[in-house]
Design a protein around this motif. Structure first.
Motif, short mmCIF file in Angstrom:
data_model
loop_
_atom_site.label_atom_id
_atom_site.label_comp_id
_atom_site.label_asym_id
_atom_site.label_seq_id
_atom_site.Cartn_x
_atom_site.Cartn_y
_atom_site.Cartn_z
N GLY A 29 0.82 -1.21 0.00
CA GLY A 29 0.00 0.00 0.00
C GLY A 29 0.85 1.26 0.00
O GLY A 29 0.55 2.23 -0.70
N ASP A 30 1.92 1.24 0.78
CA ASP A 30 2.83 2.37 0.83
C ASP A 30 3.50 2.60 -0.53
O ASP A 30 3.64 3.74 -0.98
N GLU A 31 3.84 1.52 -1.20
CA GLU A 31 4.42 1.64 -2.54
C GLU A 31 3.41 2.22 -3.53
O GLU A 31 3.77 3.02 -4.39
N ALA A 32 2.15 1.81 -3.40
CA ALA A 32 1.11 2.33 -4.28
C ALA A 32 0.92 3.83 -4.07
O ALA A 32 0.73 4.58 -5.03
N ILE A 33 0.97 4.26 -2.82
CA ILE A 33 0.85 5.70 -2.51
C ILE A 33 1.94 6.47 -3.23
O ILE A 33 1.68 7.50 -3.86
N ASP A 34 3.16 5.97 -3.15
CA ASP A 34 4.29 6.65 -3.81
C ASP A 34 4.17 6.60 -5.33
O ASP A 34 4.34 7.61 -6.01
N ARG A 35 3.85 5.44 -5.86
CA ARG A 35 3.82 5.26 -7.32
C ARG A 35 2.71 6.08 -7.98
O ARG A 35 2.90 6.66 -9.04
N TYR A 36 1.53 6.09 -7.35
CA TYR A 36 0.38 6.74 -7.98
C TYR A 36 0.05 8.11 -7.38
O TYR A 36 -0.91 8.74 -7.81
N GLY A 37 0.81 8.55 -6.40
CA GLY A 37 0.58 9.87 -5.82
C GLY A 37 -0.76 10.00 -5.11
O GLY A 37 -1.41 11.04 -5.19
N ILE A 38 -1.16 8.95 -4.42
CA ILE A 38 -2.45 8.96 -3.72
C ILE A 38 -2.43 10.01 -2.62
O ILE A 38 -1.52 10.05 -1.81
N ARG A 39 -3.46 10.87 -2.60
CA ARG A 39 -3.53 11.94 -1.61
C ARG A 39 -4.78 11.87 -0.74
O ARG A 39 -4.90 12.60 0.23
N GLY A 40 -5.75 11.06 -1.13
CA GLY A 40 -6.98 10.95 -0.36
C GLY A 40 -7.47 9.51 -0.34
O GLY A 40 -7.12 8.73 -1.22
N LEU A 41 -8.23 9.20 0.67
CA LEU A 41 -8.76 7.84 0.80
C LEU A 41 -10.26 7.89 0.94
O LEU A 41 -10.78 8.79 1.58
N PRO A 42 -10.96 6.94 0.39
CA PRO A 42 -10.46 5.88 -0.48
C PRO A 42 -10.14 6.42 -1.87
O PRO A 42 -10.68 7.43 -2.30
N THR A 43 -9.25 5.73 -2.56
CA THR A 43 -8.93 6.04 -3.95
C THR A 43 -9.11 4.76 -4.75
O THR A 43 -8.62 3.71 -4.35
N LEU A 44 -9.82 4.85 -5.87
CA LEU A 44 -10.07 3.70 -6.72
C LEU A 44 -9.50 4.00 -8.10
O LEU A 44 -9.78 5.05 -8.67
N PHE A 45 -8.68 3.09 -8.58
CA PHE A 45 -8.09 3.21 -9.91
C PHE A 45 -8.74 2.20 -10.83
O PHE A 45 -8.97 1.06 -10.44
N VAL A 46 -9.00 2.59 -12.07
CA VAL A 46 -9.43 1.67 -13.10
C VAL A 46 -8.25 1.56 -14.07
O VAL A 46 -7.78 2.57 -14.59
N LEU A 47 -7.78 0.32 -14.26
CA LEU A 47 -6.65 0.06 -15.14
C LEU A 47 -7.12 -0.73 -16.34
O LEU A 47 -8.04 -1.55 -16.24
N ASP A 48 -6.46 -0.51 -17.47
CA ASP A 48 -6.77 -1.34 -18.63
C ASP A 48 -6.00 -2.65 -18.53
O ASP A 48 -5.26 -2.87 -17.58
N GLY A 49 -6.15 -3.50 -19.51
CA GLY A 49 -5.49 -4.81 -19.49
C GLY A 49 -3.98 -4.74 -19.57
O GLY A 49 -3.30 -5.73 -19.30
N CYS A 50 -3.45 -3.59 -19.95
CA CYS A 50 -1.99 -3.40 -20.01
C CYS A 50 -1.45 -2.78 -18.73
O CYS A 50 -0.25 -2.53 -18.62
#
Length: 78
Positions: A29-50
């Motif tokens: 989770g900490d890595e995700a915060i750094d990688r995606y710049g999460i600033r608020g919770l909850p945060t939901l990402f939609v990713l494509d198949g790639c």
């Protein structure tokens, strides 16, 4: 408050998309915060198949809007 919403999204997209939940207090989770710049919770990402981010929702999202977004994501074409 977000758990029931995400539960509904997961139920309605069963067999169409994966829902992955991360604990921001974990190492991943900490890595995700750094990688995606999460600033608020909850945060939901939609990713494509790639694995590319196609949409981000901060706060409790609308079930219908998330499902519409997921179903509109084109197939991955590398």
């Amino acid at each position: 408050m977000a758990k029931p919403v995400v539960d509904r999204i997961e139920e309605q997209l069963a067999g169409e998309a994966q829902v992955l939940r991360l604990d921001v207090m974990s190492e991943v989770g900490d890595e995700a915060i750094d990688r995606y710049g999460i600033r608020g919770l909850p945060t939901l990402f939609v990713l494509d198949g790639c694995g590319q981010v196609v949409a981000v929702y901060v706060g409790v999202p609308s079930v219908e809007r998330v499902i519409e977004t997921v179903r509109s994501v084109p197939a991955c074409t590398p």
